[in-house]
Design an enzyme around this catalytic site. Structure first.
Site, mmCIF file in Angstrom:
data_model
loop_
_atom_site.group_PDB
_atom_site.id
_atom_site.type_symbol
_atom_site.label_atom_id
_atom_site.label_comp_id
_atom_site.label_asym_id
_atom_site.label_seq_id
_atom_site.Cartn_x
_atom_site.Cartn_y
_atom_site.Cartn_z
ATOM 1 N N CYS A 56 13.279 38.858 59.643
ATOM 2 C CA CYS A 56 12.527 37.603 59.776
ATOM 3 C C CYS A 56 11.165 37.903 60.362
ATOM 4 O O CYS A 56 11.008 38.805 61.181
ATOM 5 C CB CYS A 56 13.273 36.619 60.676
ATOM 6 S SG CYS A 56 12.526 34.960 60.676
ATOM 7 N N GLU A 99 22.666 39.019 54.668
ATOM 8 C CA GLU A 99 23.972 38.385 54.806
ATOM 9 C C GLU A 99 23.915 36.954 54.282
ATOM 10 O O GLU A 99 22.907 36.272 54.417
ATOM 11 C CB GLU A 99 24.395 38.411 56.282
ATOM 12 C CG GLU A 99 24.683 39.839 56.718
ATOM 13 C CD GLU A 99 24.960 40.009 58.204
ATOM 14 O OE1 GLU A 99 25.619 41.001 58.555
ATOM 15 O OE2 GLU A 99 24.520 39.185 59.013
ATOM 16 N N CYS A 127 25.428 29.427 52.904
ATOM 17 C CA CYS A 127 24.282 29.604 53.799
ATOM 18 C C CYS A 127 23.600 30.898 53.348
ATOM 19 O O CYS A 127 24.184 31.977 53.437
ATOM 20 C CB CYS A 127 24.781 29.702 55.241
ATOM 21 S SG CYS A 127 23.483 30.117 56.406
ATOM 22 N N CYS A 145 11.837 33.918 67.289
ATOM 23 C CA CYS A 145 12.615 33.007 68.141
ATOM 24 C C CYS A 145 13.467 33.845 69.096
ATOM 25 O O CYS A 145 14.213 34.722 68.664
ATOM 26 C CB CYS A 145 13.504 32.102 67.293
ATOM 27 S SG CYS A 145 12.574 31.167 66.062
ATOM 28 N N CYS A 159 17.477 34.072 68.660
ATOM 29 C CA CYS A 159 18.063 34.318 67.334
ATOM 30 C C CYS A 159 18.217 35.817 67.080
ATOM 31 O O CYS A 159 17.269 36.586 67.269
ATOM 32 C CB CYS A 159 17.169 33.700 66.265
ATOM 33 S SG CYS A 159 17.768 33.978 64.598
ATOM 34 N N CYS A 182 25.188 30.389 62.892
ATOM 35 C CA CYS A 182 23.731 30.270 62.932
ATOM 36 C C CYS A 182 23.135 31.221 63.944
ATOM 37 O O CYS A 182 23.557 31.263 65.094
ATOM 38 C CB CYS A 182 23.333 28.872 63.391
ATOM 39 S SG CYS A 182 23.337 27.669 62.110
HETATM 40 N N1 SAH Z 1 14.104 30.241 59.919
HETATM 41 C C1 SAH Z 1 14.781 29.028 59.599
HETATM 42 C C2 SAH Z 1 16.183 29.213 59.057
HETATM 43 C C3 SAH Z 1 17.088 30.210 59.718
HETATM 44 S S1 SAH Z 1 17.832 29.826 61.272
HETATM 45 C C4 SAH Z 1 14.777 28.102 60.785
HETATM 46 O O1 SAH Z 1 14.314 28.509 61.849
HETATM 47 O O2 SAH Z 1 15.168 26.952 60.647
HETATM 48 C C5 SAH Z 1 18.966 28.538 61.008
HETATM 49 C C6 SAH Z 1 19.216 27.690 62.255
HETATM 50 O O3 SAH Z 1 19.952 28.438 63.255
HETATM 51 C C7 SAH Z 1 17.941 27.247 62.936
HETATM 52 O O4 SAH Z 1 18.032 25.909 63.323
HETATM 53 C C8 SAH Z 1 17.890 28.160 64.144
HETATM 54 O O5 SAH Z 1 17.086 27.651 65.143
HETATM 55 C C9 SAH Z 1 19.344 28.247 64.511
HETATM 56 N N2 SAH Z 1 19.689 29.348 65.404
HETATM 57 C C10 SAH Z 1 19.019 30.509 65.583
HETATM 58 N N3 SAH Z 1 19.646 31.273 66.506
HETATM 59 C C11 SAH Z 1 20.727 30.580 66.905
HETATM 60 C C12 SAH Z 1 21.795 30.862 67.816
HETATM 61 N N4 SAH Z 1 21.853 31.995 68.489
HETATM 62 N N5 SAH Z 1 22.763 29.925 67.969
HETATM 63 C C13 SAH Z 1 22.726 28.770 67.262
HETATM 64 N N6 SAH Z 1 21.767 28.471 66.381
HETATM 65 C C14 SAH Z 1 20.769 29.353 66.202
#
Ligand code: SAH
Length: 351
Positions: free
Chosen positions: A116, A96, A109, A120, A123, A341
């Site tokens: 991935c 996406e 974006c 995390c 996420c 995000c």
């Molecule tokens: N792997 C990379 C890029 C993808 S995530 C990274 O970790 O930076 C992009 C951003 O979205 C990151 O800052 C991540 O921590 C955040 N993110 C992940 N899950 C989220 C959620 N449920 N709500 C808000 N931000 C989130």
């Protein structure tokens, strides 16, 4: 293997590799430049469209190579104008990419991996296992698609790119850098690297490598907690990367690039909402040249995490400002269509 699969994806060749190849087939090197232009600048999807090449050469290329353009399965529009694309790759996998419009800018974006490799806990993408890395052309195509959408819908080109879609861009280092090189090159989109932000969950060695490679892009780090024990709970891979190593990598990043890192930070109830959490962040900021971006948490249909209340966010903001750290609080875009995000998880697509 089908006929198509036995052909080489021509866009895996760099410009100089194409020149060498054309030379070996007794073609002048400017032919390679023409083909490169067609592929990256004009973004054609077939050799037939390369009208300044002879029919014979077009047929030769057609027999040996393919252009693996992605296809947009569908675009879903949010009430706030955010557009989420489901992009199908040549092997049927889907990633996406999101177009985020503001009054003056259009930001893309983009994804760097299918799924991935990290874990995390908050996420949605982490719940998909990593299927594979994207090639540079697949990253480029997401950008090109959003550039076209921006021109059609808003009458203006794409202005910014963030690597904040699916995947950890530093775990697909070479292809991400290759894509950035093409996006910023004259033959590609000729965008300034200053308009590109790579967001990483924080791999110290690779942050240092990025600084050494002089890509001139902006760096964002998903910190979320400056306390090692808390960070390990929400981002288990962080066990391998002590906070001190992250600080060291960011200090190196600044010494080499003179570019201030953005710390992305989510605040959750009962996870990182105490004075000790704020103090740890202040301490982290003292040691690095940074600004802080507090992001709104987007729920991923899981009640383990809840956005902290406004008073807690305010406490973070006041403490950071008192220490003269620039801090912004960012509202999410595209939440109603799971395009915000951390929400990218191919919900609308059957994989
Ligand atoms: N792997 C990379 C890029 C993808 S995530 C990274 O970790 O930076 C992009 C951003 O979205 C990151 O800052 C991540 O921590 C955040 N993110 C992940 N899950 C989220 C959620 N449920 N709500 C808000 N931000 C989130």
């Amino acid at each position: 293997m089908s006929d198509t699969n036995s052909k080489i994806d021509i866009r895996t060749f760099s410009k100089s590799e194409l020149q060498t190849y054309f030379k070996s087939k007794n073609h002048p090197s400017y032919r390679a430049d023409q083909v490169y232009q067609w592929l990256w600048n004009k973004g054609v999807s077939s050799f037939e469209e390369m009208t300044n090449l002879s029919l014979e050469l077009r047929a030769f290329l057609q027999a040996h190579f393919e252009i693996r353009n992605v296809t947009n399965l569908h675009a879903q529009k949010s009430d706030d104008g955010t557009l989420k694309n489901a992009v199908k790759l040549h092997d049927e996998l889907v990633v996406e990419s999101v177009l985020i419009p503001t009054e003056k800018r259009t930001t893309a974006c983009v994804s760097s991996q299918v799924g991935c490799s990290l874990d995390c806990k908050f996420c949605a993408t982490a719940q998909l296992k990593r299927m594979r890395n994207l090639n540079a052309d697949e990253i480029f195509d997401q950008v090109k698609l959003i550039d076209r959408q921006s021109r059609t819908i808003y009458n203006r080109p794409l202005s910014n790119i963030v690597f904040m879609g699916m995947g950890e861009p530093l775990m697909n280092y070479n292809n991400v850098l290759k894509a950035i090189e093409i996006i910023t090159s004259k033959e590609g989109l000729h965008m300034s690297p200053k308009r590109i932000t790579l967001s990483t969950s924080g791999i110290p060695k690779l942050i240092k490598k990025l600084a050494d490679d002089n890509a001139k892009i902006n760096l964002a780090l998903s910190l979320h907690s400056a306390r090692q024990e808390v960070r390990e709970q929400i981002m288990p891979f962080a066990k391998k990367f002590p906070i001190e190593d992250l600080i060291d990598a960011l200090q190196y990043w600044y010494s080499q690039t003179k570019s201030r890192v953005t710390l992305e930070y989510l605040v959750w109830k009962g996870v990182n909402d105490t004075q000790a959490d704020i103090k740890a962040l202040l301490n982290f900021c003292k040691k690095t040249v940074c600004k802080v971006n507090i992001i709104e948490y987007n729920s991923i249909d899981d009640d383990k995490f809840q956005q902290a209340d406004n008073a807690t966010i305010e406490a973070y903001v006041r403490s950071l400002e008192a220490q003269k750290v620039t801090v912004t609080v960012r509202r999410s875009r595209g939440k109603d269509i799971d395009a915000a995000c951390g929400q990218l998880a191919n919900k609308s697509v059957n994989l």
